[in-house]
Design an enzyme around this catalytic site. Sequence first.
Site, short mmCIF file in Angstrom:
data_model
loop_
_atom_site.label_atom_id
_atom_site.label_comp_id
_atom_site.label_asym_id
_atom_site.label_seq_id
_atom_site.Cartn_x
_atom_site.Cartn_y
_atom_site.Cartn_z
CB SER A 1 76.14 61.68 24.31
OG SER A 1 74.93 62.39 24.58
CB SER B 1 86.56 60.82 12.36
OG SER B 1 85.75 60.83 13.48
CD GLU C 1 74.99 59.75 13.01
OE1 GLU C 1 74.16 60.56 13.45
OE2 GLU C 1 75.99 59.38 13.63
#
Lengths: 379, 418
Positions: free
Chosen positions: B381, B173, B256
């Site tokens: 995921s 990103s 995170e």
Amino acid sequence: MNLDFSDDQKLLKDQLRRFLADRCPPATVRAVLEGPAPFDRPLYQGLAELGVLGAAVPEAYGGLGLGRLELCILAEELGRALAPVPVSSSIYLAAEFLLAAGSEAQKSAWLPKLVSAEAVGTFALAERAGRVTPKAIQCRVEGGRLRGVKVPVADGEAADLAVVAARTEPGDGAGGVSLFLVDLGSSGVKREAVDNIDPSRKQAKITFDGVAAEPLGAAGEGWEIVRKVIDRAAVLMAFEQVGGADRALEMGRDYALDRMAFGRQIGSFQGIKHMLADMYVSATLARSNAYYGAWALAAEAAELPVAAATARVSATQAFQHCAKNNIQVHGGMGFTWAFDCHLYYRRSNALALALGSLSEWEDRLVEQLRRQNAAPAAA
Amino acid sequence: MNFDDTPEEAAFRAKVRAWIDANAPKHLETELRRAAFASSGVVSEDPVVASKAWQKKKAAAGYACLNWPKEYGGGGFSPIERVIWSQEEGPYASLSSLFGIGHGMCGPTVMTWASEEQKRRLLPPLVSGEEVWCQLFSEPASGSDLAGLRTRAEKAADGSGDWIINGQKIWTSGAHRSDWGLLITRTDPDLPKHKGLTMFFLSMKSPGIEIRPIKQANGDANFNEVYFTDVRIPDAQRLGAVNQGWEVSLTTLMNERLSIGSGMPTGFPELFNFCLEAEIDGRPAIEDSRVRSRLATYAVRASGLKYTGMRAITALSKGQIPGPENSIGKLVAGSTMQETAMFALELQGEAGMLTGAAAEFAGRFQAMLLRSPATRIEGGSDEILRNIIAERVLGLPGDIRVDKSVPFRDIPTRGRAD
């Protein structure tokens, strides 16, 4: 901000968990499930002696006058242990009806007996299959005499006192529904046990044939009071469901660690791991929503109807999800009478219907969110 | 059990509210609030310029990276004060998404593993938004299986001690807007896969780096492929020891989870508002029982995430460290957003096919529909998050691994023969 129970409340939780581990092992649940006793009387008496049945009842009526957060803790532990006792009928409902609408004389007469377990109360609402709406209330009171049939009534065989919703005005409207206190020892009361999916909690059919009925709250306000008390009871019931969901998840996890197949622990297969992870997610969301309900209940917040419906929908989904997949994790052994999985499966499906089904609560949640949305922004 | 601030928290809230009121780019408020899904919403000026301007202002006042130490440009505030700030920043918070990877993942890794001199050089401009960072982890053949990465770092033949990088990263990103990158490489293919990795940071302007945007399934291009051809990195830019890269990467991934309380979007508030306005047979859609059932299911998920976040903040305020249980946020929000988008389109009938200005709600739900598959994959995921919950929260055993203790170069790379 503090979305958690206090240290004192957590101590109470530990105390109750130890008490129930000792006094309510699965054998106690099975004894009621398989036997004739309407509930486990020594266990119920023991809870009364701890004082917790009266946690939310003022001291003037024999309670501890603490608050409803302590009841939430009690409810979670009862749900976890599948306790075969009439706390929901007698405390979340009958005592709450008395607190919400009872006269001084009614409260003085009954609350001390309910919190000491000397008497058991219940709430008689449903009369036939389908959603309970004002229209579905066809029991009548005329000239102080109650006539009609209520089924199912939780703990209906064992109860001494019933809060009964009955029609005092003809027609279908909510305004024609009033509440009554009925001493179930009165003449004209006929009780029959009815079988149900969770016999660890008994249900009855009660026929009233001209039984003396004492008004509880103002005439015509019955439906309104019912909604208010059911919102409170729904939060407590959600805690029972959260407790049950957690235990069902633990049982599944433990079995997945112990059981070997194909040369490995079955908990190492992703098919099983992901199922258990999804159960954890449901149980966690339900617990968080129940805490929101607990806050609204204890704070008597205006958003209690939203919080109660949120807690209830989430907890119903979670307990059903965890209980059914706990059986799945156990495989064939999970479908035996000897394993305890079916006790949780039965309870999860019975609690999903007590106080109104999932679709009724979904409906109510959205309606209440809509109202909250239309109202000026709350704090 | 309450939602009240302590007196100290209330005072801090009042202070930051007043500062935001006096300093925020109010001319952008309307477009920020109207933001289509997955963009900051700034259209009237260059969004990167707008983001950097707000970030610089915040950093100067100590309101950027609030819980980082002051000597590295942070605000030196507590985790709770950081949560209060994020609650107050409102629509302006989306301006900071440009810096999300840098602040959330690269910065904490640099703080843990870089030298003092490097921290003083690298962290303040990262805080203030003057320098943007990206994270060069995933590769075409190693996404969920990150430790299977193949980008090589080899000692330069010239004896300088520099490292020469060759290989390819993907799903990076913001690589095209970044000044620095955090790069994980393979330094020893003869060791088992987790044992032969090494972490570096490097300038994204280094010779030999080629950045190619990836056109995504939804037509946007926020991610990139990054190719490395003989890219040289000084040994001083190594983070951790040679072959300690896996351990270093865990710092990045752990951080995170610290970004709790921010709340991932579920699409529920938008769907609810849509159902108030939309009609079925001349009646508001919200009165339809099928609609109600779906709305209730999404409502309790959104609410459950909100109060799970508040429970995590409560734990944080009592000094507890957030753990892997916070993995449920993205797991629930991602699939809920996909479902709410699909349901909103269903209520629109054939017109649900339309996008952009011709569509209901300016195409917001169509944009959500087309973007949401990525949310269920990026940053772990759904399946990896379920593994994390199962293994690290519930204590279930890890998968039986066929690749863990063999030399990396012996691990098969093809599923079946041609």
